[in-house]
Design a protein around this motif. Structure first.
Motif, short mmCIF file in Angstrom:
data_model
loop_
_atom_site.label_atom_id
_atom_site.label_comp_id
_atom_site.label_asym_id
_atom_site.label_seq_id
_atom_site.Cartn_x
_atom_site.Cartn_y
_atom_site.Cartn_z
N VAL A 67 -15.29 -22.73 -4.63
CA VAL A 67 -14.61 -21.81 -3.73
C VAL A 67 -14.97 -22.22 -2.30
O VAL A 67 -16.14 -22.19 -1.92
N THR A 68 -13.96 -22.63 -1.54
CA THR A 68 -14.15 -22.95 -0.13
C THR A 68 -13.61 -21.78 0.69
O THR A 68 -13.22 -20.76 0.14
N ASN A 69 -13.54 -21.94 2.00
CA ASN A 69 -13.01 -20.87 2.84
C ASN A 69 -11.53 -20.60 2.62
O ASN A 69 -11.07 -19.49 2.84
N GLU A 70 -10.79 -21.61 2.20
CA GLU A 70 -9.34 -21.45 2.05
C GLU A 70 -8.81 -21.73 0.66
O GLU A 70 -7.70 -21.34 0.33
N HIS A 71 -9.59 -22.42 -0.20
CA HIS A 71 -9.08 -22.86 -1.49
C HIS A 71 -10.06 -22.61 -2.62
O HIS A 71 -11.27 -22.55 -2.42
N LEU A 72 -9.50 -22.50 -3.81
CA LEU A 72 -10.25 -22.59 -5.05
C LEU A 72 -9.90 -23.95 -5.62
O LEU A 72 -8.73 -24.26 -5.84
N ILE A 73 -10.91 -24.78 -5.81
CA ILE A 73 -10.69 -26.13 -6.34
C ILE A 73 -11.24 -26.14 -7.76
O ILE A 73 -12.42 -25.86 -7.99
N ILE A 74 -10.35 -26.43 -8.71
CA ILE A 74 -10.70 -26.44 -10.12
C ILE A 74 -10.82 -27.89 -10.56
O ILE A 74 -9.85 -28.64 -10.50
N HIS A 75 -12.02 -28.30 -10.98
CA HIS A 75 -12.26 -29.66 -11.45
C HIS A 75 -12.38 -29.63 -12.97
O HIS A 75 -13.11 -28.82 -13.52
N ILE A 76 -11.69 -30.53 -13.63
CA ILE A 76 -11.89 -30.76 -15.06
C ILE A 76 -11.79 -32.25 -15.29
O ILE A 76 -10.71 -32.84 -15.28
N GLY A 77 -12.95 -32.88 -15.42
CA GLY A 77 -13.01 -34.33 -15.59
C GLY A 77 -12.37 -35.03 -14.41
O GLY A 77 -12.69 -34.76 -13.26
N PRO A 78 -11.41 -35.90 -14.67
CA PRO A 78 -10.78 -36.65 -13.59
C PRO A 78 -9.68 -35.87 -12.87
O PRO A 78 -9.14 -36.35 -11.89
N PHE A 79 -9.40 -34.66 -13.32
CA PHE A 79 -8.30 -33.88 -12.75
C PHE A 79 -8.82 -32.83 -11.80
O PHE A 79 -9.93 -32.33 -11.94
N LYS A 80 -7.97 -32.49 -10.82
CA LYS A 80 -8.34 -31.50 -9.83
C LYS A 80 -7.10 -30.67 -9.49
O LYS A 80 -6.02 -31.21 -9.32
N ARG A 81 -7.29 -29.36 -9.42
CA ARG A 81 -6.20 -28.46 -9.01
C ARG A 81 -6.71 -27.64 -7.84
O ARG A 81 -7.84 -27.15 -7.85
N ARG A 82 -5.88 -27.49 -6.84
CA ARG A 82 -6.24 -26.75 -5.64
C ARG A 82 -5.33 -25.53 -5.54
O ARG A 82 -4.11 -25.66 -5.55
N VAL A 83 -5.93 -24.34 -5.43
CA VAL A 83 -5.20 -23.09 -5.31
C VAL A 83 -5.63 -22.41 -4.02
O VAL A 83 -6.83 -22.23 -3.78
N GLU A 84 -4.67 -22.04 -3.19
CA GLU A 84 -5.01 -21.33 -1.96
C GLU A 84 -5.50 -19.93 -2.31
O GLU A 84 -4.89 -19.23 -3.13
N LEU A 85 -6.61 -19.52 -1.70
CA LEU A 85 -7.19 -18.21 -2.02
C LEU A 85 -6.24 -17.06 -1.70
O LEU A 85 -6.21 -16.06 -2.41
N ASN A 86 -5.47 -17.19 -0.62
CA ASN A 86 -4.57 -16.11 -0.24
C ASN A 86 -3.38 -15.93 -1.18
O ASN A 86 -2.70 -14.92 -1.13
N THR A 87 -3.13 -16.92 -2.06
CA THR A 87 -2.01 -16.80 -2.99
C THR A 87 -2.43 -16.20 -4.33
O THR A 87 -1.57 -15.91 -5.16
N ILE A 88 -3.72 -15.98 -4.53
CA ILE A 88 -4.20 -15.42 -5.80
C ILE A 88 -3.84 -13.94 -5.86
O ILE A 88 -4.15 -13.17 -4.95
N LYS A 89 -3.16 -13.56 -6.94
CA LYS A 89 -2.71 -12.17 -7.12
C LYS A 89 -3.73 -11.35 -7.90
O LYS A 89 -4.10 -10.26 -7.49
N LYS A 90 -4.13 -11.87 -9.07
CA LYS A 90 -5.09 -11.13 -9.90
C LYS A 90 -5.78 -12.07 -10.87
O LYS A 90 -5.32 -13.19 -11.13
N ILE A 91 -6.89 -11.59 -11.41
CA ILE A 91 -7.63 -12.28 -12.46
C ILE A 91 -7.73 -11.30 -13.62
O ILE A 91 -8.16 -10.17 -13.44
N GLU A 92 -7.32 -11.78 -14.80
CA GLU A 92 -7.25 -10.89 -15.96
C GLU A 92 -7.91 -11.55 -17.16
O GLU A 92 -7.66 -12.71 -17.46
N LYS A 93 -8.76 -10.77 -17.86
CA LYS A 93 -9.45 -11.31 -19.03
C LYS A 93 -8.45 -11.56 -20.16
O LYS A 93 -7.50 -10.81 -20.35
N SER A 94 -8.71 -12.65 -20.91
CA SER A 94 -7.83 -13.01 -22.01
C SER A 94 -8.62 -13.70 -23.09
O SER A 94 -9.64 -14.34 -22.82
N ASN A 95 -8.16 -13.59 -24.31
CA ASN A 95 -8.76 -14.32 -25.43
C ASN A 95 -7.74 -15.26 -26.05
O ASN A 95 -7.87 -15.65 -27.21
N VAL A 96 -6.73 -15.64 -25.30
CA VAL A 96 -5.69 -16.53 -25.78
C VAL A 96 -6.27 -17.94 -25.91
O VAL A 96 -6.83 -18.47 -24.96
#
Length: 144
Positions: A67-96
Motif C-alpha cells: 500500500v503506497t500513498n496512491e496505489h495498492l500494488i498486488i504482487h504474485i510471482g512475476p505478475f503485478k497489478r496496480r489499483v488506485e486507492l481512491n477507486t476501491i469501493k469495498k472489501i468483502e469476505k468470501s470463501n469462493v
C-alpha cells in the motif's frame, strides 16, 4: 506498507507437493528417458519440469501486497497489478475457491472502479483495511 499473503495449510500442502512432484519428475525422469528417447529429450523434459518448480516457488515467495500513498500494488510471482486507492469501493469476505492471488481459503473480494474486482488474502486484513483507509479521503466499506 507491505503485507504478506496469508498462507494456510491446504495451500502449503498443494504448493510443496507440486514442487516435490515436479522436482522429482525433473530429476527422476532424466535417466529412463535418456535411454529410450535420447539425450535431447531428457534435457528438454528435465528443463521443463525444473521451470515449473521455479515458477511455483516464485508464486509462493513473491505474493504480497504493498500500500503506497496512491496505489495498492498486488504482487504474485512475476505478475503485478496496480489499483488506485481512491477507486476501491469495498472489501468483502468470501470463501469462493476461484484462482486468484490469494494463498488462503480465507479470501476477500476487493471491488474497485465500476465493475472490477480482485481476490486478496493479506495476513492481517484489519491492519490492511486500516492502512488503506488512512491513505484515502473516505473509508472503504469492509464486510467481514
Amino acid at each position: 506498507m507491505k503485507f504478506h499473503a496469508k498462507k494456510d495449510m491446504t495451500f502449503r500442502i498443494l504448493i510443496w507437493g507440486s514442487v516435490l512432484l515436479f522436482l522429482g519428475l525433473s530429476v527422476g525422469l532424466f535417466i529412463p528417458i535418456y535411454h529410450e528417447a535420447g539425450f535431447a529429450a531428457s534435457i528438454t523434459f528435465s528443463f521443463i519440469f525444473g521451470i515449473f518448480v521455479i515458477i511455483i516457488l516464485w508464486l509462493w515467495y513473491r505474493t504480497f501486497y504493498v500500500v503506497t500513498n496512491e496505489h495498492l500494488i498486488i504482487h504474485i510471482g512475476p505478475f503485478k497489478r496496480r489499483v488506485e486507492l481512491n477507486t476501491i469501493k469495498k472489501i468483502e469476505k468470501s470463501n469462493v475457491p476461484l484462482a486468484s492471488v490469494a494463498l488462503s481459503k480465507e479470501r476477500y473480494f476487493l471491488y474497485y472502479n465500476a465493475n472490477d474486482y480482485t481476490i486478496i488474502a493479506p495476513e492481517n486484513i484489519e491492519k490492511f483495511v486500516e492502512v488503506v483507509n488512512e491513505k484515502r479521503k473516505e473509508p472503504i466499506r469492509f464486510l467481514k
